[in-house]
Design an enzyme around this catalytic site. Structure first.
Site, mmCIF file in Angstrom:
data_model
loop_
_atom_site.group_PDB
_atom_site.id
_atom_site.type_symbol
_atom_site.label_atom_id
_atom_site.label_comp_id
_atom_site.label_asym_id
_atom_site.label_seq_id
_atom_site.Cartn_x
_atom_site.Cartn_y
_atom_site.Cartn_z
ATOM 1 N N HIS A 250 16.887 30.026 -7.403
ATOM 2 C CA HIS A 250 17.122 30.214 -8.833
ATOM 3 C C HIS A 250 16.874 31.646 -9.323
ATOM 4 O O HIS A 250 16.097 31.887 -10.247
ATOM 5 C CB HIS A 250 16.283 29.234 -9.655
ATOM 6 C CG HIS A 250 16.581 27.801 -9.362
ATOM 7 N ND1 HIS A 250 15.923 26.761 -9.964
ATOM 8 C CD2 HIS A 250 17.476 27.217 -8.506
ATOM 9 C CE1 HIS A 250 16.396 25.607 -9.505
ATOM 10 N NE2 HIS A 250 17.346 25.875 -8.614
ATOM 11 N N GLU A 341 25.122 23.083 -18.191
ATOM 12 C CA GLU A 341 25.282 23.423 -19.606
ATOM 13 C C GLU A 341 26.199 24.620 -19.839
ATOM 14 O O GLU A 341 26.290 25.533 -19.015
ATOM 15 C CB GLU A 341 23.903 23.743 -20.214
ATOM 16 C CG GLU A 341 22.946 22.573 -20.211
ATOM 17 C CD GLU A 341 21.593 22.913 -20.816
ATOM 18 O OE1 GLU A 341 20.767 21.992 -20.934
ATOM 19 O OE2 GLU A 341 21.359 24.088 -21.171
ATOM 20 N N TYR A 351 15.904 27.230 -25.048
ATOM 21 C CA TYR A 351 16.961 26.336 -24.577
ATOM 22 C C TYR A 351 16.426 25.123 -23.807
ATOM 23 O O TYR A 351 17.199 24.384 -23.213
ATOM 24 C CB TYR A 351 18.003 27.143 -23.798
ATOM 25 C CG TYR A 351 18.797 27.975 -24.776
ATOM 26 C CD1 TYR A 351 19.993 27.525 -25.302
ATOM 27 C CD2 TYR A 351 18.275 29.171 -25.265
ATOM 28 C CE1 TYR A 351 20.675 28.246 -26.266
ATOM 29 C CE2 TYR A 351 18.944 29.902 -26.234
ATOM 30 C CZ TYR A 351 20.148 29.438 -26.736
ATOM 31 O OH TYR A 351 20.811 30.148 -27.709
ATOM 32 N N TYR A 362 16.441 16.506 -7.910
ATOM 33 C CA TYR A 362 17.260 16.171 -6.753
ATOM 34 C C TYR A 362 16.605 15.132 -5.858
ATOM 35 O O TYR A 362 17.285 14.446 -5.097
ATOM 36 C CB TYR A 362 17.567 17.431 -5.949
ATOM 37 C CG TYR A 362 18.564 18.333 -6.629
ATOM 38 C CD1 TYR A 362 19.909 17.994 -6.675
ATOM 39 C CD2 TYR A 362 18.157 19.515 -7.238
ATOM 40 C CE1 TYR A 362 20.826 18.818 -7.314
ATOM 41 C CE2 TYR A 362 19.066 20.337 -7.873
ATOM 42 C CZ TYR A 362 20.397 19.981 -7.901
ATOM 43 O OH TYR A 362 21.301 20.798 -8.541
#
Length: 472
Positions: A250, A341, A351, A362
């Site tokens: 990420h 999104e 957010y 997952y």
């Protein structure tokens, strides 16, 4: 038949409640197999949950209501006393994910000879070049040539006639790439590139310790290319070394420019809580001047300890970023399993990740039962099942006039190209215009008006070309 149905449900409930493992520790796949699967196959009394056909409402909220409260007249019991709200939400996402399995696996990679008809335009897909391994981003040079980044570090030059130069650009920054993410990522030209020659790179910067373990964080530099050499490098953003991590997940990142500012993304690096921690750069979108200095009107400029470049927070792993002609910033963001999104990014806004999300972990474990909360922004669109959005552009060319100002979103998992029309900051029209060409890593409007796609499985550069005749 109904008696048999009740017996099956009661047996399943008894089985799951008497396990030695706590109910709260079960993942969603186990819960589904024990409580749902026996009654919901194509031949069972409850019918299949994979075909997208719903008798009692097919929205997420309606499915959640059916699971929680039951459907008494059809013999379906209420699970509100058996499952938590988080687990019920996880089952909804799990069902959505199952709906997409067949379509993802059946895609075709070779559609180069097909004419594709969409709501507003007809086009063909043209393959331009291949020969690289794991491409990530593309930038267009004024002479018609192109630069492509590759995950392992090289930057490739493609000539104006789309030939891949066999020699990569030399002396580019060293990157960390241990998989599955990181390495060399985005590339972007300064808006005044023809005057100043600046090229910006986003990559996983870091080092390896004496045990061979890597420490890394998303970083931004700029430099110039001359005679196949990367020169004049300057740091635009490099976090404090205390924020470098061993995680290989990420990194996020895209770069976008607007009116002297550079916006870029740092993912939450696989640690969910970091997205809400304003003292960390993780899970944030940044806004700096294009030389790396900090704008005085940034939202947290007066708050001690908070990195001054933060523009918005509560992000998981955005990998699409663009700015429209009205200076509105848009981003696409990877959810977990479900909950991808498309967001309008606003100054200082939260957010929500991971406090609110439409996805689950997952491993099948729930993240949260809520999808909205006061003080947290809602996406303009969310995708469940996941499409794994990557790459985002607003079309501003002339070759596809009926798509003018529409947004185009690439997809890794679903191998699709989505078109979104936004009016007054709301999505009013959606369409999947392309499917089956591989994992789309980057989407760009070229200076020539074509829409360019960079795919990494297979690794190639393609573009959409208008076709006047339907069915030719």
């Amino acid at each position: 038949m109904k008696l048999q149905f009740y017996f099956t449900v009661i047996f399943s409930l008894t089985s799951i409640l008497t396990r030695s493992q706590e109910l709260s520790q079960l993942n969603v796949e186990d819960i589904y197999k024990n409580l749902c699967a026996s009654c919901h196959t194509s031949s069972a009394i409850g019918g299949s949950l994979k075909d997208g056909k719903w008798k009692y409402g097919g929205s997420d909220e309606e499915i959640l209501h059916s699971i929680k409260n039951g459907i008494t007249e059809k013999g379906m019991v209420a699970y509100s006393s058996v499952l938590t709200d988080e687990q019920i939400r996880a089952i909804v996402v799990y069902i959505r994910e199952m709906e997409s399995t067949d379509s993802v696996e059946s895609t075709e990679l070779d559609i180069s000879d097909k004419v594709l008809e969409t709501r507003y335009h007809t086009f063909k897909v043209e393959t331009l070049t291949s020969g690289f391994r794991t491409p990530w981003s593309i930038a267009f040079l004024p002479d018609g040539s192109k630069l492509i980044t590759e995950r392992l570090g090289p930057i490739h030059l493609i000539s104006s006639d789309n030939r891949l130069d066999s020699i990569p650009i030399k002396n580019t920054p060293k990157v960390i790439f241990d998989g599955p993410e990181g390495g060399m990522m985005d590339i972007a030209l300064h808006p005044d590139y023809e005057k100043n020659g600046w090229i910006y790179l986003a990559f996983a910067d870091g080092w390896r310790d004496e045990m061979g373990k890597s420490w890394s964080q998303t970083a931004i530099v700029r430099g110039r290319i001359r005679d196949h050499q990367w020169i004049d490098q300057e740091w635009i953003y490099k976090s404090d070394l205390k924020f470098y991590m061993q995680s290989g997940a990420h990194y996020g990142t895209r770069i976008a420019f607007d009116d002297g500012y550079i916006y870029f993304v740092i993912g939450e690096r696989g640690v969910m809580g970091h997205a809400q921690d304003l003292n960390r750069p993780n899970g944030k979108i940044f806004r700096l001047h294009d030389d790396g200095s900090i704008p005085k009107d940034n939202p947290f400029i007066e708050t001690p300890e908070i990195p001054k470049g933060i523009w918005s927070y509560g992000h998981r792993n955005p990998q699409g970023l663009t700015i429209d002609s009205n200076h509105n910033v848009y981003a696409t963001e990877h959810g977990a399993q479900g909950g991808d999104e498309f967001n309008l990014i606003q100054k200082g806004k939260n957010y929500g990740w991971p406090i609110i999300t439409h996805g689950i972990n997952y491993n099948g474990q729930p993240i949260t039962s809520i999808t909205e909360k006061e003080g947290m922004e809602q996406p303009l669109v969310h995708w469940t099942p996941s499409i794994a959005p990557c790459g985002l552009t607003q079309y501003i060319g002339s070759l596809f006039p009926n798509w003018q100002n529409d947004f185009f979103v690439g997809s890794l998992r679903a191998q699709e190209l989505h078109r979104l029309r936004v009016i007054n900051k709301k999505v009013v029209d959606q369409e999947i215009i392309l499917k089956g060409i591989g994992r789309i890593r980057d989407v760009r409007t070229g200076p020539d008006g074509y829409i360019y796609l960079l795919t990494d499985e297979p690794a190639r550069l393609i573009r959409l070309v208008p076709s006047e005749k339907k069915g030719e």
